[in-house]
Design an enzyme around this catalytic site. Structure first.
Site, mmCIF file in Angstrom:
data_model
loop_
_atom_site.group_PDB
_atom_site.id
_atom_site.type_symbol
_atom_site.label_atom_id
_atom_site.label_comp_id
_atom_site.label_asym_id
_atom_site.label_seq_id
_atom_site.Cartn_x
_atom_site.Cartn_y
_atom_site.Cartn_z
ATOM 1 N N HIS A 115 0.811 -1.216 0.000
ATOM 2 C CA HIS A 115 0.000 0.000 0.000
ATOM 3 C C HIS A 115 0.845 1.267 0.000
ATOM 4 C CE1 HIS A 115 0.346 -0.022 4.523
ATOM 5 N NE2 HIS A 115 0.265 1.282 4.357
ATOM 6 N N ASP A 173 -0.189 -7.603 1.741
ATOM 7 C CA ASP A 173 0.321 -6.226 1.716
ATOM 8 C C ASP A 173 1.848 -6.230 1.807
ATOM 9 O OD1 ASP A 173 0.480 -3.490 1.755
ATOM 10 O OD2 ASP A 173 -0.250 -3.258 3.817
ATOM 11 N N SER A 192 4.090 2.639 7.595
ATOM 12 C CA SER A 192 3.940 1.608 6.581
ATOM 13 C C SER A 192 5.255 1.102 6.010
ATOM 14 C CB SER A 192 3.095 2.162 5.429
ATOM 15 O OG SER A 192 1.886 2.680 5.905
ATOM 16 N N GLY A 193 5.347 -0.218 5.871
ATOM 17 C CA GLY A 193 6.456 -0.818 5.170
ATOM 18 C C GLY A 193 7.663 -1.161 6.014
#
Length: 244
Positions: free
Chosen positions: A61, A104, A197-198
């Site tokens: 994402h 994801d 994120s990530g």
């Protein structure tokens, strides 16, 4: 279903604003040499982990329409550190089954090869499934108070993994699959916010998860932080690296 869609929109929207660790602490300088900052026009957008000298592992994402600048070897994102190395992403490879919620995970190919130093190192990938109550760490740059307060240095926070059943019970109507792992901080409000994120969940020195989504309030154990479980995607990761 409405609750699931709302939460999904929340973590995707917040993901564009930068990483957030709440209730954490300053990481020892360059003690997380695998950490990468994915930036757009000099602004941190997502985290990631260096898994090969020319590849970064992050969340699907985090994919955007323009190329990322990848910063390695950083402690402070604003200081002029001689340890920093910068690259451009030339290819984004999200998992083909990413559906806006599950799977994801994404690999980013760099336009060059990182030089391994004390401040820039690869991280190995966790093999096998995590046991419940594993002691792990996640890290990132950004909002340290869930209120727009940015840190001067990389932040990290301790994470304890939960059983899938316990996570499902807390999240209620949001799907928690076997390809996900959940974790909570030691305190009432400790963990990541959706914009972290990530970044990697690191357990026993290896990357076991990728920061995926959290609830409306950062670090709230009633809606545990959710990571993509890396061991579920080892074959896909190996295939991408072999073919690139």
């Amino acid at each position: 279903m409405a609750t699931s869609i709302l939460l999904l929109l929340l973590f995707i929207f917040n993901g564009a604003d930068g990483s957030h660790i709440v209730g954490g602490r300053d990481a020892v300088t360059h003690s997380r040499p695998y950490m990468t900052s994915l930036q757009v026009r000099g602004r941190h957008n997502c985290g990631g982990a260096l898994v090969r000298q020319d590849f970064v592992l992050t969340a699907a994402h985090c994919e955007i329409s323009r190329p990322y600048t990848v910063v390695l070897g950083a402690d402070s994102l604003t200081a002029n550190e001689a340890t920093k190395q910068e690259f451009t992403v030339v290819k984004s490879i999200p998992h083909p089954d990413y559906d806006g919620h599950g799977n994801d995970i994404m690999l980013l190919k760099l336009n060059g090869t990182a030089q391994l130093t004390d401040a820039v190192q690869l991280i190995s990938l966790k093999r096998g499934r995590l046991s419940t109550s594993s002691q792990c760490i996640t890290a990132g740059w950004g909002d340290v108070g869930d209120n727009g307060t940015l840190p001067k240095r990389l932040q990290e926070v301790n994470v304890t993994t939960l059983s899938q059943r316990g996570c499902i019970r807390r999240w209620r109507n949001v799907p928690i699959t076997r390809e996900m792992v959940c974790g909570i901080g030691a305190g009432a409000l400790q963990g990541f916010c959706s914009g972290d994120s990530g970044g990697p969940l690191v357990c026993g020195g290896a990357a076991a998860g990728v920061v995926s989504f959290s609830g409306r309030r950062c670090g709230d154990p009633r809606t545990p932080d959710v990571y993509t479980r890396i061991s579920s995607f080892r074959d896909w990761i190996a295939s991408v690296l072999t073919n690139n």
